[in-house]
Structure formats: structure tokens, C-alpha cells
Design an enzyme around this catalytic site. Structure first.
Site, mmCIF file in Angstrom:
data_model
loop_
_atom_site.group_PDB
_atom_site.id
_atom_site.type_symbol
_atom_site.label_atom_id
_atom_site.label_comp_id
_atom_site.label_asym_id
_atom_site.label_seq_id
_atom_site.Cartn_x
_atom_site.Cartn_y
_atom_site.Cartn_z
ATOM 1 N N LYS A 136 24.704 -5.828 0.588
ATOM 2 C CA LYS A 136 26.076 -5.889 0.541
ATOM 3 C C LYS A 136 26.613 -5.036 1.528
ATOM 4 O O LYS A 136 28.118 -4.899 1.963
ATOM 5 C CB LYS A 136 26.384 -5.152 -0.809
ATOM 6 C CG LYS A 136 25.997 -5.795 -1.948
ATOM 7 C CD LYS A 136 26.361 -5.385 -3.139
ATOM 8 C CE LYS A 136 25.673 -5.808 -4.679
ATOM 9 N NZ LYS A 136 25.740 -4.882 -5.552
ATOM 10 N N ARG B 41 11.616 3.551 3.741
ATOM 11 C CA ARG B 41 10.713 2.559 5.022
ATOM 12 C C ARG B 41 12.269 1.702 5.289
ATOM 13 O O ARG B 41 12.868 1.034 4.350
ATOM 14 C CB ARG B 41 10.011 1.536 4.422
ATOM 15 C CG ARG B 41 9.706 0.576 5.493
ATOM 16 C CD ARG B 41 8.248 -0.353 5.145
ATOM 17 N NE ARG B 41 7.072 0.328 5.220
ATOM 18 C CZ ARG B 41 5.880 0.116 5.140
ATOM 19 N NH1 ARG B 41 5.624 -1.005 4.760
ATOM 20 N NH2 ARG B 41 4.681 1.083 5.269
ATOM 21 N N ARG C 252 0.771 -1.363 -0.178
ATOM 22 C CA ARG C 252 -0.083 -0.068 -0.102
ATOM 23 C C ARG C 252 0.756 1.216 0.029
ATOM 24 O O ARG C 252 0.628 2.284 -0.661
ATOM 25 C CB ARG C 252 -0.890 0.115 1.402
ATOM 26 C CG ARG C 252 -2.175 -0.581 0.986
ATOM 27 C CD ARG C 252 -2.711 -0.857 2.634
ATOM 28 N NE ARG C 252 -1.697 -1.961 2.972
ATOM 29 C CZ ARG C 252 -1.985 -3.308 2.576
ATOM 30 N NH1 ARG C 252 -3.015 -3.778 2.015
ATOM 31 N NH2 ARG C 252 -1.131 -4.266 2.967
ATOM 32 N N THR C 253 1.859 1.422 1.065
ATOM 33 C CA THR C 253 2.565 2.529 1.233
ATOM 34 C C THR C 253 3.389 3.011 -0.250
ATOM 35 O O THR C 253 3.382 4.191 -0.733
ATOM 36 C CB THR C 253 3.285 2.679 2.390
ATOM 37 O OG1 THR C 253 2.640 2.107 3.241
ATOM 38 C CG2 THR C 253 3.970 3.854 2.441
ATOM 39 N N HIS D 132 5.155 5.775 11.474
ATOM 40 C CA HIS D 132 4.638 5.773 10.233
ATOM 41 C C HIS D 132 3.805 6.907 9.845
ATOM 42 O O HIS D 132 2.666 6.868 9.933
ATOM 43 C CB HIS D 132 3.720 4.446 9.816
ATOM 44 C CG HIS D 132 3.514 3.916 8.509
ATOM 45 N ND1 HIS D 132 3.933 4.966 7.494
ATOM 46 C CD2 HIS D 132 3.292 2.982 8.179
ATOM 47 C CE1 HIS D 132 3.598 4.292 6.478
ATOM 48 N NE2 HIS D 132 2.767 3.093 6.787
HETATM 49 C C1 NCD Z 1 1.171 -0.876 8.271
HETATM 50 C C2 NCD Z 1 2.779 -0.948 8.375
HETATM 51 O O1 NCD Z 1 3.521 -1.059 7.802
HETATM 52 O O2 NCD Z 1 3.243 -0.284 9.569
HETATM 53 N N1 NCD Z 1 0.960 -0.917 6.788
HETATM 54 C C3 NCD Z 1 0.667 0.012 6.220
HETATM 55 O O3 NCD Z 1 1.596 0.740 5.947
HETATM 56 N N2 NCD Z 1 -0.538 0.293 5.848
HETATM 57 C C4 NCD Z 1 0.590 -1.776 9.377
HETATM 58 C C5 NCD Z 1 0.888 -3.080 9.401
HETATM 59 O O4 NCD Z 1 1.795 -3.735 8.697
HETATM 60 O O5 NCD Z 1 0.480 -3.718 10.321
#
Ligand code: NCD
Length: 314
Positions: free
Chosen positions: A85, A106, A56-57, A134
């Protein structure tokens, strides 16, 4: 720091930042609906670096950028990057800043965003820093509440699941604490309760909250229920995770019997077993709309950090 250079933590935002993101996201939503999004980011390249899994992100950021006419380059997973690496985040960003104008990252290390911003003046957006934060998800969540409830204050919020490792909860708690009269309830096994750091933030900002291990008693007063997944990947041993898996399951019968008729059910997704699929047809189930709201909100964030906000608002 507010939303002018990087976006690393919700703790850096104030009320005006949140309100201006909501306003801009709303404008983006209108443009999307009318199919009249101006291509104001054609001169920009976004790099998406996901050292932890994401669907999603990453896709909503890439969609947001492309809808504004921007271009995207991407390292999908840790396995395909030079991190395997042994390259440091600092070095990776020092290289990538030559390839892109804005970076979404991320990483499993909560300190990775700090290493990234030490390496570049290009805007860096934290798309998940380990179990800590997040922030862009939290803004999308605020936008969803604004749309579903018509307000982001005076809400009775019940969070359920993994309060310790749930980074979306941490960021959202921080944003909710900026607005008056929100009362928060955290339902979690004791071992997965909200970290002290966030309890201290709520205390400092005078927000009323309580914690409990049982879900049902808290549900009847909820305006919003925010379900979360027990974060399997954060446990050292699978046996530890197994202890908590399935701790809380929200289903249609529970919602119909115990909740207010207009309760809104949110979940950052992906769900495992905590949100029964028999809820999906209820108008209260807002989690797929919530996932959709990430696009206008991430469009707003990109435009803000690239300094093009005025082109949308005027
Ligand atoms: C969340 C995350 O990555 O923290 N997902 C997201 O970005 N929508 C929630 C999760 O992974 O449970």
C-alpha cells in the site's frame, strides 16, 4: 558498531565478533544435540518481515527463536504487507517496534536496513538487503567451514557463479578477509564479477584474490568450493539472465577428477542447475549441513542481540 545492537552488515564485524559467534553457535549445537536448550527467550517476541521470498532464512530464524522458548510473529511476503500500500520501511518499523522485541527483515532495497535502524532502538537483523548483503548467512557459512574444515583461516576458497548480485558471497568475503592467509578465487562471467566495493575491501585488508571466467582450472587447489545461483530476479530482462544461466555446473565427475579428495562443497541454496544432484551423496557435499547450521548460528545471534549470552556461556 559490532554485534551489540543491530546486525546489518558484515563490514561492521571484527575478528572477535566472528569468533564469539562461532563459540556461541557451537554451544547451541551441543545443547540441541543433548536436547537441553534452556528456554531463555520466553519473554521475547521476534518479528520476521520478508519483503522478498525466503524459505530457509525465515524458517531457521523462527525455529531458532522457538527453540529458545521465544515467540514469533510474521509477515510472510510483500504481497501480504502494508508495503504494497506504499508504506515506507521507516513507518513499518515504527509500528512493528511496538509489537516485537527484535526484528528480522529482508528487503530488495539495499538501504532498507538503514531506514529500519533509523526508526527503532530494538535490535534489527538484516536477513538479505537486495543484491548487497546477507550477513547471518555468512556467519552460518563460517560456522560450517569451522565444523567441516576445522579452521577458518589458511583456506583456498573458490567462489563460483554470480559474484555481482550474490549477496551471500559479499558478506562471506568480508568475514573471510578478517582471518589470515585465506586466498580467494572468483569464477564468474565478466558482467557478473565481484563489485568494486568488495574488491577494494579485500585490497585494503591485504587479502590475495583473483578472478577468472573459467571454473575447471581453479578447482584442483580448492579447499572449499562455494557455488551460487545466477540471481535471476536481479536482471532487468529475462534475456540477460538467459545469457548466463547454466554458465557453471559442478557435477560428481568433475569433483572426482579435478578436486582434492577432501574438498568441501558449499551452496547457500536454493540451487537451480549449478550443482548436480549426483553430488549429494558425496561426503564433500556439505550444503544441506550448511542449511542446518543456520539454526545454531541464528540462535547465537538472537541471544547475543537480546543480551542473554551470559546465560548460555556460564
Ligand atoms: C540466498 C539469498 O537469499 O541470498 N539464500 C539464502 O538465504 N540461503 C541465496 C540465493 O537466493 O541464491
Amino acid at each position: 558498531m559490532s554485534l551489540t545492537q543491530h546486525f546489518i552488515s558484515c563490514k561492521d564485524l571484527d575478528r572477535e565478533d566472528v569468533e564469539s559467534c562461532l563459540q556461541l553457535a557451537q554451544k547451541m549445537d551441543e545443547l540441541l544435540t543433548e536436547d537441553t536448550v534452556p528456554e531463555i527467550l520466553t519473554d521475547f517476541i521476534l518479528a520476521t518481515l520478508f519483503f522478498e521470498p525466503s524459505t530457509r532464512t525465515r524458517l531457521s530464524f523462527e525455529s531458532a527463536m522457538q527453540r529458545l522458548g521465544g515467540k514469533v510473529i510474521s509477515v510472510a511476503q510483500k504481497e501480504s504487507s502494508s508495503a504494497t500500500k506504499g508504506e515506507t520501511v521507516y513507518d513499518s518499523i515504527k509500528v512493528i517496534e511496538h509489537y516485537a522485541d527484535i526484528i528480522v527483515m529482508r528487503h530488495s532495497d539495499k538501504d532498507a536496513p538503514q531506514a529500519a535502524i533509523a526508526a527503532t532502538d530494538k535490535p534489527v537483523i538484516n536477513a538479505g538487503s537486495g543484491a548487497d548483503e546477507h550477513p547471518t548467512q555468512a556467519l552460518a557459512d563460517m560456522y560450517t567451514m569451522h565444523k567441516e574444515k576445522g579452521r577458518i583461516e589458511g583456506l583456498n576458497m573458490v567462489f563460483v557463479g554470480d559474484m555481482k548480485y550474490g549477496r551471500t558471497v559479499h558478506s562471506l568475503v568480508s568475514l573471510l578477509s578478517l582471518f589470515p592467509n585465506n586466498s580467494l578465487t572468483f569464477i564468474a562471467p565478466k558482467a557478473l564479477s565481484l563489485p568494486n566495493e568488495y574488491q577494494e575491501l579485500l585490497d585494503k585488508r591485504g587479502v590475495s584474490y583473483l578472478a577468472s571466467e573459467t571454473m575447471d582450472a581453479a578447482l584442483h587447489q580448492a579447499d572449499v568450493i562455494y557455488m551460487t545461483r545466477i540471481q535471476a530476479e536481479r536482471f532487468e530482462k529475462t534475456s540477460e539472465y538467459e545469457k548466463y544461466k547454466g554458465s557453471y555446473i559442478l557435477d560428481r565427475a568433475t569433483v572426482e577428477q579435478k578436486c582434492k579428495a577432501d574438498v568441501t562443497i558449499l551452496h547457500p541454496l536454493p540451487r537451480v542447475d549449478e550443482l548436480s544432484t549426483d553430488l549429494d551423496e558425496l561426503p564433500n557435499a556439505a550444503y544441506f549441513r550448511q542449511a542446518g547450521n543456520a539454526v545454531p548460528m541464528r540462535m547465537a545471534i538472537l541471544v547475543k542481540l537480546l543480551g542473554k549470552e551470559d546465560l548460555i556461556l556460564t
